[in-house]
Design a protein around this motif. Structure first.
Motif, mmCIF file in Angstrom:
data_model
loop_
_atom_site.group_PDB
_atom_site.id
_atom_site.type_symbol
_atom_site.label_atom_id
_atom_site.label_comp_id
_atom_site.label_asym_id
_atom_site.label_seq_id
_atom_site.Cartn_x
_atom_site.Cartn_y
_atom_site.Cartn_z
ATOM 1 N N ALA A 246 0.956 -1.256 0.004
ATOM 2 C CA ALA A 246 0.049 0.046 0.073
ATOM 3 C C ALA A 246 0.959 1.451 0.067
ATOM 4 O O ALA A 246 0.540 2.161 -0.856
ATOM 5 N N TRP A 247 1.999 1.355 0.763
ATOM 6 C CA TRP A 247 2.868 2.342 0.774
ATOM 7 C C TRP A 247 3.447 2.500 -0.414
ATOM 8 O O TRP A 247 3.337 3.925 -0.949
ATOM 9 N N MET A 248 3.833 1.468 -1.195
ATOM 10 C CA MET A 248 4.535 1.730 -2.512
ATOM 11 C C MET A 248 3.660 2.268 -3.372
ATOM 12 O O MET A 248 4.092 3.250 -4.389
ATOM 13 N N VAL A 249 2.297 1.901 -3.724
ATOM 14 C CA VAL A 249 1.319 2.468 -4.510
ATOM 15 C C VAL A 249 0.911 4.033 -4.377
ATOM 16 O O VAL A 249 1.139 4.820 -5.013
ATOM 17 N N ALA A 250 1.019 4.055 -2.998
ATOM 18 C CA ALA A 250 0.603 5.466 -2.560
ATOM 19 C C ALA A 250 1.886 6.647 -2.964
ATOM 20 O O ALA A 250 1.761 7.542 -3.355
ATOM 21 N N ALA A 251 2.951 5.759 -2.700
ATOM 22 C CA ALA A 251 4.318 6.704 -2.864
ATOM 23 C C ALA A 251 4.375 6.932 -4.533
ATOM 24 O O ALA A 251 4.847 8.069 -4.895
ATOM 25 N N TYR A 252 4.067 5.868 -5.176
ATOM 26 C CA TYR A 252 4.259 6.123 -6.663
ATOM 27 C C TYR A 252 3.030 6.979 -7.146
ATOM 28 O O TYR A 252 3.647 7.934 -7.967
ATOM 29 N N LEU A 253 1.807 6.929 -6.781
ATOM 30 C CA LEU A 253 1.036 7.944 -7.212
ATOM 31 C C LEU A 253 1.098 9.447 -6.636
ATOM 32 O O LEU A 253 0.945 10.377 -7.602
ATOM 33 N N LEU A 254 1.943 9.559 -5.429
ATOM 34 C CA LEU A 254 2.079 10.764 -4.924
ATOM 35 C C LEU A 254 3.353 11.340 -5.512
ATOM 36 O O LEU A 254 3.247 12.581 -6.004
ATOM 37 N N TYR A 255 4.344 10.800 -5.721
ATOM 38 C CA TYR A 255 5.774 11.244 -5.945
ATOM 39 C C TYR A 255 5.789 10.947 -7.491
ATOM 40 O O TYR A 255 7.001 11.742 -8.141
ATOM 41 N N ARG A 256 5.110 10.363 -8.058
ATOM 42 C CA ARG A 256 5.061 10.178 -9.805
ATOM 43 C C ARG A 256 4.524 11.523 -10.296
ATOM 44 O O ARG A 256 4.782 12.081 -11.384
ATOM 45 N N HIS A 257 3.331 11.671 -9.769
ATOM 46 C CA HIS A 257 2.348 12.461 -10.344
ATOM 47 C C HIS A 257 1.963 13.729 -9.771
ATOM 48 O O HIS A 257 1.923 14.819 -10.281
ATOM 49 N N ARG A 258 1.834 13.828 -8.458
ATOM 50 C CA ARG A 258 1.427 15.000 -7.686
ATOM 51 C C ARG A 258 2.591 15.983 -7.320
ATOM 52 O O ARG A 258 2.955 16.981 -7.839
ATOM 53 N N VAL A 259 3.748 15.275 -6.771
ATOM 54 C CA VAL A 259 4.796 16.213 -6.099
ATOM 55 C C VAL A 259 6.007 15.923 -6.996
ATOM 56 O O VAL A 259 6.799 17.019 -7.069
ATOM 57 N N LYS A 260 6.160 14.918 -7.603
ATOM 58 C CA LYS A 260 7.181 14.741 -8.582
ATOM 59 C C LYS A 260 8.507 14.806 -7.698
ATOM 60 O O LYS A 260 9.216 15.638 -7.894
ATOM 61 N N ASP A 261 8.793 13.908 -6.921
ATOM 62 C CA ASP A 261 10.040 13.780 -6.326
ATOM 63 C C ASP A 261 10.698 12.623 -6.622
ATOM 64 O O ASP A 261 10.421 11.420 -6.058
ATOM 65 N N LEU A 262 11.839 12.606 -7.408
ATOM 66 C CA LEU A 262 12.443 11.345 -7.909
ATOM 67 C C LEU A 262 13.209 10.763 -6.736
ATOM 68 O O LEU A 262 13.489 9.503 -6.846
ATOM 69 N N PHE A 263 13.719 11.600 -5.996
ATOM 70 C CA PHE A 263 14.459 10.942 -4.737
ATOM 71 C C PHE A 263 13.666 9.940 -4.072
ATOM 72 O O PHE A 263 14.154 8.723 -3.936
ATOM 73 N N VAL A 264 12.576 9.964 -3.750
ATOM 74 C CA VAL A 264 11.713 9.057 -3.053
ATOM 75 C C VAL A 264 11.126 7.735 -4.110
ATOM 76 O O VAL A 264 11.481 6.632 -3.700
ATOM 77 N N LEU A 265 11.111 8.062 -5.193
ATOM 78 C CA LEU A 265 11.097 6.971 -6.356
ATOM 79 C C LEU A 265 12.106 6.161 -6.432
ATOM 80 O O LEU A 265 12.055 5.103 -6.453
ATOM 81 N N ALA A 266 13.392 6.619 -6.376
ATOM 82 C CA ALA A 266 14.553 6.051 -6.317
ATOM 83 C C ALA A 266 14.744 5.215 -5.000
ATOM 84 O O ALA A 266 15.164 3.850 -5.125
ATOM 85 N N GLY A 267 14.363 5.551 -4.039
ATOM 86 C CA GLY A 267 14.315 4.883 -2.791
ATOM 87 C C GLY A 267 13.012 3.997 -2.934
ATOM 88 O O GLY A 267 13.666 2.641 -2.304
ATOM 89 N N GLY A 268 12.208 3.916 -3.527
ATOM 90 C CA GLY A 268 11.167 2.943 -3.921
ATOM 91 C C GLY A 268 11.762 1.778 -4.529
ATOM 92 O O GLY A 268 11.347 0.467 -4.303
ATOM 93 N N VAL A 269 12.583 2.043 -5.417
ATOM 94 C CA VAL A 269 13.174 0.890 -6.554
ATOM 95 C C VAL A 269 14.094 0.324 -5.535
ATOM 96 O O VAL A 269 13.972 -0.884 -5.737
ATOM 97 N N LEU A 270 14.994 0.764 -4.698
ATOM 98 C CA LEU A 270 16.014 0.110 -3.747
ATOM 99 C C LEU A 270 15.088 -0.689 -2.955
ATOM 100 O O LEU A 270 15.473 -1.961 -2.759
ATOM 101 N N SER A 271 13.883 -0.282 -2.424
ATOM 102 C CA SER A 271 13.199 -1.080 -1.433
ATOM 103 C C SER A 271 12.493 -2.360 -2.297
ATOM 104 O O SER A 271 12.424 -3.353 -1.694
ATOM 105 N N VAL A 272 11.984 -2.116 -3.778
ATOM 106 C CA VAL A 272 11.559 -3.327 -4.458
ATOM 107 C C VAL A 272 12.681 -4.387 -4.557
ATOM 108 O O VAL A 272 12.520 -5.539 -4.229
ATOM 109 N N VAL A 273 14.038 -3.698 -4.794
ATOM 110 C CA VAL A 273 15.228 -4.532 -4.847
ATOM 111 C C VAL A 273 15.266 -5.669 -3.614
ATOM 112 O O VAL A 273 15.346 -6.654 -3.785
ATOM 113 N N VAL A 274 15.182 -4.766 -2.479
ATOM 114 C CA VAL A 274 15.098 -5.463 -1.137
ATOM 115 C C VAL A 274 14.294 -6.626 -0.924
ATOM 116 O O VAL A 274 14.376 -7.694 -0.682
ATOM 117 N N VAL A 275 12.959 -6.202 -1.344
ATOM 118 C CA VAL A 275 11.783 -6.995 -0.891
ATOM 119 C C VAL A 275 11.741 -8.265 -1.952
ATOM 120 O O VAL A 275 11.491 -9.395 -1.430
#
Lengths: 319, 356
Positions: A246-275
């Motif tokens: 749920a966090w990942m989906v929310a973060a994607y929607l927020l940081y890809r489309h509303r706020v547009k913060d690549l930093f958080v998206l990069a953190g998300g990618v690292l999180s996907v790698v780990v999980v």
């Protein structure tokens, strides 16, 4: 300061004569000028001075020097505390020196609480110290409009929350051990992130400094990842994996489309790698060499795909 | 300011000619590179486990480990050169090379024996070679960092532990102060500079307490004894002063001017504190040099390092908490006093508001 990357790239491509790079950066406004230097030195001296002084006082109390009576210690901290507040009052909360004085007052507050606990052996738990500290700092954080003070408050709240779970093992029996701690700090930081971003989106200017939001996002996403990993490793569905998704989906929607913060998206990618690699190791794994190769290639593949995706998002935003 | 506006300003100043160059690719922001670096190392660990379990004969045999390690690094180099724009090849090359370097370490360790200094020196040379030969930004940051750490470990094992912080700090400061003198090799210089900055964080700020003591197990009696420790700290402090003097010269600020004096006084206060709190000088050097070069990432690293150092300092065991508190309180008061001097002798000019 702007244009640094562009100018450096042009210089590397030979579009700017090599000897002129420094001047080009100055012309582009990528290097600090005299007023910027003055402001930098002013803040460096101010904040480093405040921080070192306050840290020194806390170190001093932690040493618990017997040569100095308890009254003298109380007098010392209280005088500093009052002096900091007087400075805030005289200078004003809107000016940077006022904010620094308030930060000093917030640190002295903790020193005072710790001294009370140390002197009177109140029997209070450590979490109560941090909770009381956080509660005392809260009104100042509310009026100061100063992101660093909010981050400091959140740090205190995190410490209080995780120590609280350690203490209240019997009352919060629903979750076990460190997982409860994770849920609590995850909840705390996620609520903080949500409130922070909502207020920033609603137009509160001083909350729009991205670096402070990123710190909160790293805490929230980091704990979400830890919850998912705990769930996978212990092979029980404690909801951690669902919370992470749920966090990942929310973060994607927020940081890809509303706020547009690549930093958080990069953190998300690292999180996907780990999980994903944790899932593969846990579920499809017999201890053999081939499995390690698969996981290794998977990590490389996901991170490379993530890097490529982030680059294309960056390109899109640059247009 | 947009790219076109920046170009326009440069053209107006006669520094460039023609139209704004069109870019085909977009540079990855620094945090994407950090993410790739971490994931690459993660991938390398699994590749190593694969080699260790599936082909354990390689690890058990010095020559085989060396050969496979070198081949792995060569494959990575070929990938970086042949398909520089391919993200998958880049990430695969990074992981393969890192795994290869560990194999080379096994090979050298087996061949040379149990002595740490020669093995670490050899690894420093290997990392220096890889830095030059493998044209990948993330890999170069890694090679510079690991090479500097290997050299520091070698020096520490030879008894020069006290001097390693100053050495790595000088290297860091020198590279970044020269950043703009090597316009054509900018990426190379910056990759090395970031690697040295991270090495300075580990070796000069955190003083390698954890890593070096753990690796060395039994640190040799330091050369020069207690005096050596003092000399080492004094050299670190002197490096901060040297960097500030260099910056003042670069900015055309005479040392005798009010501005020059205030900057110098601030630096001297922090340099004196560095004698007893050795991480302060290096952390401030990162922050100041980062700011001077308009590099927010470097300045931010300096800031985080400073905060991290304060909590590290609390637990470090060289001096008592009472002495530490005296150092911090005196430094704090001196810095605040220096700020009063700044307000008095270098007043803010309202009309010249900074555009920065």
């Amino acid at each position: 300061m702007h244009g640094r990357h562009e100018v450096l790239d042009w210089a590397e491509e030979g579009r700017i004569p090599p000897g002129d790079l420094r001047r080009a950066l100055e012309v582009a406004g990528a290097l600090p000028d005299a007023p910027a230097w003055r402001q930098f030195l002013d803040r460096l001296l101010l904040f480093a001075g405040t921080l070192l002084l306050a840290a020194g006082v806390i170190f001093f109390l932690a040493f618990n020097w017997n040569e100095l009576g308890r009254m003298a210690k109380f007098a010392l901290v209280e005088v500093l505390f009052v002096a900091a507040l007087v400075a805030v009052w005289r200078i004003g909360i809107e000016r940077v020196a006022g904010k620094a004085a308030l930060l000093g007052a917030a640190l002295f507050t903790g020193a005072l609480f710790a001294l009370i606990g140390q002197t009177y052996q109140t029997g209070a738990d450590t979490f109560e110290l941090f909770a009381a500290w956080a509660a005392a700092v809260l009104p100042w954080a509310l009026v100061a409009r100063f992101p660093s003070l909010w981050l400091f408050w959140l740090l205190l709240a995190n410490l209080a929350a995780s120590l609280y779970v350690g203490t209240m093992r019997s009352t919060l029996w629903v979750f076990s051990g460190s997982e409860r701690q994770l849920w609590l700090v995850f909840g705390l930081n996620t609520v903080a992130l949500f409130v922070w971003e909502s207020l920033a989106l609603s137009g509160i200017e001083w909350l729009r400094e991205r670096w402070s939001t990123r710190v909160v996002a790293v805490a929230s996403g980091g704990f979400a990842t830890a919850l998912a990993v705990t769930d996978i490793v212990s092979r029980h569905a404690g909801g951690g994996l669902a919370a992470w998704a749920a966090w990942m989906v929310a973060a994607y929607l927020l940081y890809r489309h509303r706020v547009k913060d690549l930093f958080v998206l990069a953190g998300g990618v690292l999180s996907v790698v780990v999980v994903v690699s944790t899932v593969v190791i846990r579920h499809f794994f017999r201890v053999d060499a081939g499995a390690f190769l698969v996981v290794g290639l998977l990590v490389i593949g996901i991170s490379a795909a993530g890097g490529w995706w982030l680059k294309s998002v960056a390109a899109e935003e640059a247009k | 300011m947009s790219t076109a506006e920046t170009w326009g300003r440069l053209r107006q100043a006669g520094l460039v000619q023609g139209e704004v160059p069109q870019r085909d690719g977009v540079r990855s922001p620094w945090f994407v590179r950090v993410m790739l670096g971490i994931a690459g190392w993660f991938g390398a660990l699994f590749l190593l486990l694969f080699v260790g379990m599936g082909m354990s004969f390689i690890i058990k045999n010095a020559a085989a480990a060396l050969v496979v390690g070198i081949v792995a690094c060569a494959v990575a180099g070929a990938l970086f050169r042949k398909v520089p724009e391919n993200d998958f090849a880049g990430q695969f090359g990074l992981a393969v090379s890192m795994a290869g370097q560990v194999l080379i370490l096994f090979g050298i360790g087996d061949a040379i024996g149990k002595n740490i200094a020669p093995v670490a020196l050899a690894m420093a040379v290997v990392q220096a070679l890889l830095f030059w030969l493998l044209p990948s930004y993330v890999h170069r940051v890694w090679a510079a960092w690991s090479g500097a750490c290997a050299l520091a470990i070698a020096l520490a094992d030879m008894g020069f532990l006290a001097f390693t912080p100053a050495l790595v700090l000088v290297a860091f400061a020198w590279v970044w102060l020269k950043e703009f003198d090597h316009a054509k090799q900018g990426s190379l210089v910056r990759a090395g500079g970031y690697g040295l900055a991270l090495a300075a964080v580990v070796i000069a700020v955190m003083q390698g307490d954890l890593s070096i003591a753990w690796i060395l197990d039994r640190p040799k009696a330091p050369i020069g004894g207690v005096a050596g420790v003092w000399i080492g700290a004094a050299l670190t402090a002197a490096t901060l002063l040297w960097a500030v003097v260099q910056l003042l010269a670069r900015e055309d600020v005479p040392l005798e001017s009010a501005r020059g004096k205030i900057a110098l006084v601030g630096a001297i206060i922090l340099a004196v504190a560095t004698l007893k709190a050795p991480g302060i000088g290096p952390a401030v050097a990162l922050l100041v040099i980062g700011f001077a070069n308009g590099n927010k990432v470097l300045a931010g690293l300096g800031l985080i390092t400073m905060l991290g150092y304060l909590s590290h300092y609390y637990y470090s065991l060289q001096i008592t908490l009472l002495e530490k508190s005296a150092v911090l309180v005196c430094t704090g008061i001196a810095l605040l006093a220096a700020r009063v001097a700044l307000q008095r002798y270098w007043p803010e000019q309202k009309e010249g508001a900074s555009h920065a």
